[in-house]
Scaffold this active site. Structure first.
Site, mmCIF file in Angstrom:
data_model
loop_
_atom_site.group_PDB
_atom_site.id
_atom_site.type_symbol
_atom_site.label_atom_id
_atom_site.label_comp_id
_atom_site.label_asym_id
_atom_site.label_seq_id
_atom_site.Cartn_x
_atom_site.Cartn_y
_atom_site.Cartn_z
ATOM 1 N NE ARG A 127 -3.212 0.257 3.130
ATOM 2 C CZ ARG A 127 -4.395 0.776 2.824
ATOM 3 N NH1 ARG A 127 -5.195 0.134 2.005
ATOM 4 N NH2 ARG A 127 -4.785 1.921 3.352
ATOM 5 N NE ARG A 168 5.959 8.945 -4.341
ATOM 6 C CZ ARG A 168 5.243 9.362 -3.316
ATOM 7 N NH1 ARG A 168 5.813 9.984 -2.308
ATOM 8 N NH2 ARG A 168 3.947 9.171 -3.323
ATOM 9 N NE ARG A 208 -4.267 -5.838 15.973
ATOM 10 C CZ ARG A 208 -4.023 -6.289 17.188
ATOM 11 N NH1 ARG A 208 -4.785 -7.227 17.745
ATOM 12 N NH2 ARG A 208 -2.987 -5.830 17.867
ATOM 13 N NE ARG A 211 -2.777 5.421 11.854
ATOM 14 C CZ ARG A 211 -3.164 4.837 10.718
ATOM 15 N NH1 ARG A 211 -2.510 5.052 9.596
ATOM 16 N NH2 ARG A 211 -4.228 4.072 10.682
ATOM 17 C CD GLU A 240 -5.267 4.952 14.255
ATOM 18 O OE1 GLU A 240 -5.418 6.113 13.851
ATOM 19 O OE2 GLU A 240 -4.903 4.021 13.522
ATOM 20 C CE1 TYR A 256 -6.173 -1.226 5.095
ATOM 21 C CE2 TYR A 256 -4.469 -2.905 4.944
ATOM 22 C CZ TYR A 256 -4.902 -1.680 5.402
ATOM 23 O OH TYR A 256 -4.063 -0.904 6.154
ATOM 24 C CG ASP A 306 -7.628 3.155 1.142
ATOM 25 O OD1 ASP A 306 -7.650 2.934 2.366
ATOM 26 O OD2 ASP A 306 -6.577 3.151 0.473
#
Ligand code: FAD
Ligand code: UDP
Length: 366
Positions: A170, A174, A247, A278, A298, A346, A348
């Site tokens: 995901r 770069r 989860r 997070r 989180e 999963y 988005d």
């Protein structure tokens, strides 16, 4: 009598309902929570739009979807550039030249590539079979050890060797100095938040909050010709092929008496010793000039602790089990499964909107 009973007012349910309502169909949405918008739900706290179930950044390369969501609410420009905190050090994400430069002091893509190639040498595999192999093959061992291993272990409650490679794919890797977390063409946050977006989408459609489909299943089934179910597919079928694994998370929101707590919307805590994954500082999604601040920590959790299935665990065992549910579902008429839970994917937000638009189109073509 309704044409469609839509179970769940997340983005799948809201999109499907909006399109069918527009096509002249009669829809009823029921939602077991006290609010609309599913996991994208936002609430205003001290004038700051708070993402109550974790940071939600809208991103897509599909112009039709971007145009669709912008019909209901203008979007604020926002480029997600999270940071990773590891034992007192800060690294840029996703993995890019800024990360490599901080990690190794290199300044050119050639130097960064050389280090990664050297580190992955002994782990090289043609087809990575698990998340650990995939991660090392992408970014080498240093980044894996500091920024991936601990975070992943906490997030999923599993050894990265037991997780599928797809999860880490995901994230872009770069060899440029570009901290944009997503590769997509369009990115932003609806002004006023996702609750306002969904409110605009479902205008004129019957909605009942605090209604669990399973509490009055026969009654609900008798109210519509077709049921669109966006809850857990395994629960819909009374777990006949066994439970699917999910989860969960716990979100701890705090109003902090400061104007700037961490200087960025998202900071990931990648050390396994820190119990949360997070910290989100919501004003940076919205308006950094607002007074005060609200943060959310989180914490990964077992679904038994929260009863909230946030993430499907898409390993082989669960995918095989899901396929049995999916095949069984295909033998049933008058029920459609959609969304992250209904399709056990999963997804988005842009994925579920695409699926819902296609599903509505199919229904209209019938
Ligand atoms: P949901 O939003 O889960 O909606 C399903 C609804 O159905 C829920 O409201 C639920 O209460 C209801 N329901 C379930 N069972 C029943 C029942 N029996 N009776 C009545 N109602 C029921 N996506 C992005 O694009 N960008 C991001 O940055 C992003 N960040 C995320 C961060 C976190 C922490 C999480 C968990 C997800 C994130 N996502 C993100 C994914 C995004 O939340 C989902 O893709 C999207 O919300 C899924 O929409 P949905 O309608 O399928 O499911
Ligand atoms: N990940 C990681 N370190 C990070 C961020 C992500 O190891 O700092 C891994 C982790 O396994 C996570 C996956 O990459 O589950 C996908 O990250 P993403 O940010 O897409 O997770 P989400 O926002 O969906 O929770």
């Amino acid at each position: 009598m309704y044409d469609y009973l839509i179970v769940g007012c997340g983005l799948f349910g809201a999109t499907f309902a909006q399109k069918m309502h527009e096509a002249g169909k009669k829809c009823l949405i029921i939602e077991r929570r006290t609010h609309i918008a599913g996991n994208a739900y936002t609430e205003s706290i001290n004038q700051i739009v708070v993402h109550m179930y974790g940071a939600h950044i809208f991103h897509t390369s599909d112009a039709e979807i971007w145009e669709y969501v912008n019909r209901f609410l203008p979007f604020r420009r926002f480029i997600n550039s999270p940071l990773a905190y590891y034992q007192g050090e800060i690294y840029n994400l996703p993995f890019n030249m800024n990360t490599f430069s901080k990690m190794w002091g290199v300044t050119s893509p050639k130097e960064a590539r050389a280090i990664i190639e050297m580190q992955k040498e002994q782990y090289k595999v043609d087809e990575p079979k698990n998340l650990e192999e995939q991660a090392i093959n992408l970014v080498g061992t240093d980044i894996y050890e500091k920024l991936i291993k601990g975070y992943t272990t906490k997030q999923w409650g599993m050894d990265p060797k037991q997780l599928p490679p797809s999860i880490i794919k995901r994230l872009p890797v770069r060899y440029t100095y570009d901290n944009n977390y997503f590769d997509d063409t369009f990115q932003g946050i609806p002004q006023g938040g996702y609750t306002e977006l969904v409110k605009q989408m479902i205008q004129g459609i019957d909605l009942r909050l605090n209604e669990d489909y399973f509490a009055h299943r026969d009654l609900y089934d008798s109210m519509a010709k077709t049921v669109v179910f966006t809850g857990r597919i395994d629960q819909y079928f009374d777990f006949r092929f066994g439970e699917l694994d999910y989860r969960s998370l716990k979100f701890i929101h705090e109003v902090v008496d400061e104007d700037n707590f961490q200087g960025n919307a998202v900071v990931n805590y990648t050390d396994v010793a820190v119990p949360y994954t997070r910290i989100i500082e919501h004003k940076f999604f919205d308006d950094p000039n607002l007074p005060g601040t609200v943060i959310t920590k989180e914490y990964p959790a077992l679904i038994q602790e929260t009863n909230e299935p946030y993430y499907p665990i898409t390993d082989d065992k669960n995918l095989e089990r899901y396929e049995r549910y999916r095949d069984f579902a295909r033998t049933k008429r008058n029920v459609i499964f959609g969304g992250r839970l209904g399709e056990y994917r999963y997804y988005d937000m842009h994925h579920v909107i695409r699926r819902a638009l296609d599903c509505a189109k199919n229904q209209c073509a019938k």
